[in-house]
Design a protein around this motif. Structure first.
Motif, PDB file in Angstrom:
ATOM      1  N   SER A 159     -23.760   1.174  -1.616  1.00 45.05           N
ATOM      2  CA  SER A 159     -23.103   1.142  -0.303  1.00 45.05           C
ATOM      3  C   SER A 159     -23.207  -0.206   0.395  1.00 45.05           C
ATOM      4  N   GLU A 162     -19.903  -1.631   1.742  1.00 44.08           N
ATOM      5  CA  GLU A 162     -19.369  -0.855   2.858  1.00 44.08           C
ATOM      6  C   GLU A 162     -20.200  -1.079   4.125  1.00 44.08           C
ATOM      7  N   ASN A 165     -18.954  -4.299   5.453  1.00 40.64           N
ATOM      8  CA  ASN A 165     -17.602  -4.174   6.025  1.00 40.64           C
ATOM      9  C   ASN A 165     -17.617  -3.526   7.400  1.00 40.64           C
TER      10      ASN A 165
END
Length: 297
Positions: A159, A162, A165
């Motif tokens: 992860s 992500e 992001n």
């Protein structure tokens, strides 16, 4: 006369057995075992008096005492230690997780302790943060502080992009910097070793950390022994010593001791005198704790 002969035979037999045992014990490690280590409190570091101290230092000393071996602790950078282990100029490293790459040049002993990776927050913010699963970091929009160096489990690895992001990932230089950033509210939670992070937080910032319930990852920790070692029986003897000490509860007791050290009252040192063993330390330069990664991690 018969009694004298019997006594003489018994004494000769006992002495012969003692000599053979002594020769075998001596052949296990005829020279001090050269062990590389770096600064990774509370596992290993050099205190103000120039002594090698820490949990891994104490645990290896227990093993060495059990074998009747001497240990030479050598303070050095991690990359140099791995290179020296490959060449055989260094005998051992501590605090190692198993990898296939390392198995090419080192034997792994039986594990002598476990490592847990957990999430932490400040004690005063613990009531406001509840994480039961990794995805709760996203749903609660928590900023995660992560030191650059280290293994933080598969969930983090999968992860990481992500988290970046969504603006929830804050990369820090090392564990000490992560702690400072948490203290100054640059993040909500931080990730790292369950023993070292609270220690670093208390020592560097006087900050009390609290672990969150989620266990992020766990690993078995080993000693690594160079495949160039001259004593072919040393690996088995170390494994036997680890098993013996484990069955006695001595290794668990040592871990518990370091988990309960009050670092606020005893900065840079143990609450007890380090275990005495036939050991010497080769120290290159003064101690300068930076909170950087564990030697073999």
């Amino acid at each position: 006369m018969i009694l004298k002969n019997t006594l003489l035979f018994t004494l000769l037999f006992c002495c012969q057995s003692y000599i053979v045992w002594g020769q075998n014990a001596q052949s296990i490690c005829p020279e001090p075992i050269k062990v590389g280590f770096n600064d990774w409190a509370p596992y290993s570091w050099v205190d103000d008096s120039g002594k090698a101290v820490g949990l891994d230092i104490d645990m290896l000393t227990l093993v060495a005492n059990n074998l009747g071996c001497q240990v030479k602790f050598i303070h050095m950078p991690i990359k140099r230690a791995h290179q020296m282990l490959k060449s055989g100029t260094l005998d051992m490293m501590m605090g190692a997780s198993y990898t296939k790459e390392r198995e090419k040049y080192a034997f792994f002993t039986q594990s002598y302790r476990d490592e847990e990776i957990r999430l932490f927050t400040k004690a005063d913010t613990l009531p406001q943060i509840s994480i039961d699963k990794w995805q709760d970091i996203f749903s609660l929009k928590l900023k995660l502080l992560v030191p650059t160096y280290g293994w933080y489990g598969k969930d983090y690895l999968q992860s990481k992009a992500e988290l970046h992001n969504q603006g929830l990932l804050v990369i820090s230089q090392d564990a000490a910097q992560s702690v400072r950033m948490l203290a100054y509210k640059r993040g909500d939670i931080l990730i790292g070793d369950s023993i070292s992070l609270p220690y670093i937080a208390n020592q560097s910032e006087g900050l009390a950390l609290e672990p969150l319930p989620l266990l992020v990852d766990s690993n078995k920790i080993h000693f690594m022994l160079s495949k160039q070692t001259k004593s072919s029986g040393l690996l088995q003897e170390i494994n036997n010593a680890i098993l013996t000490l484990s069955n006695r509860g001595a290794l668990a007791k040592m871990v518990n001791k370091w988990q309960n050290i009050s670092v606020a009252q005893t900065p840079k040192t143990s609450t007890e005198e380090p275990i005495q063993a036939p050991a010497v330390i080769d120290n290159h330069g003064a101690f300068n704790y930076t909170g950087q990664g564990q030697l073999s991690r």
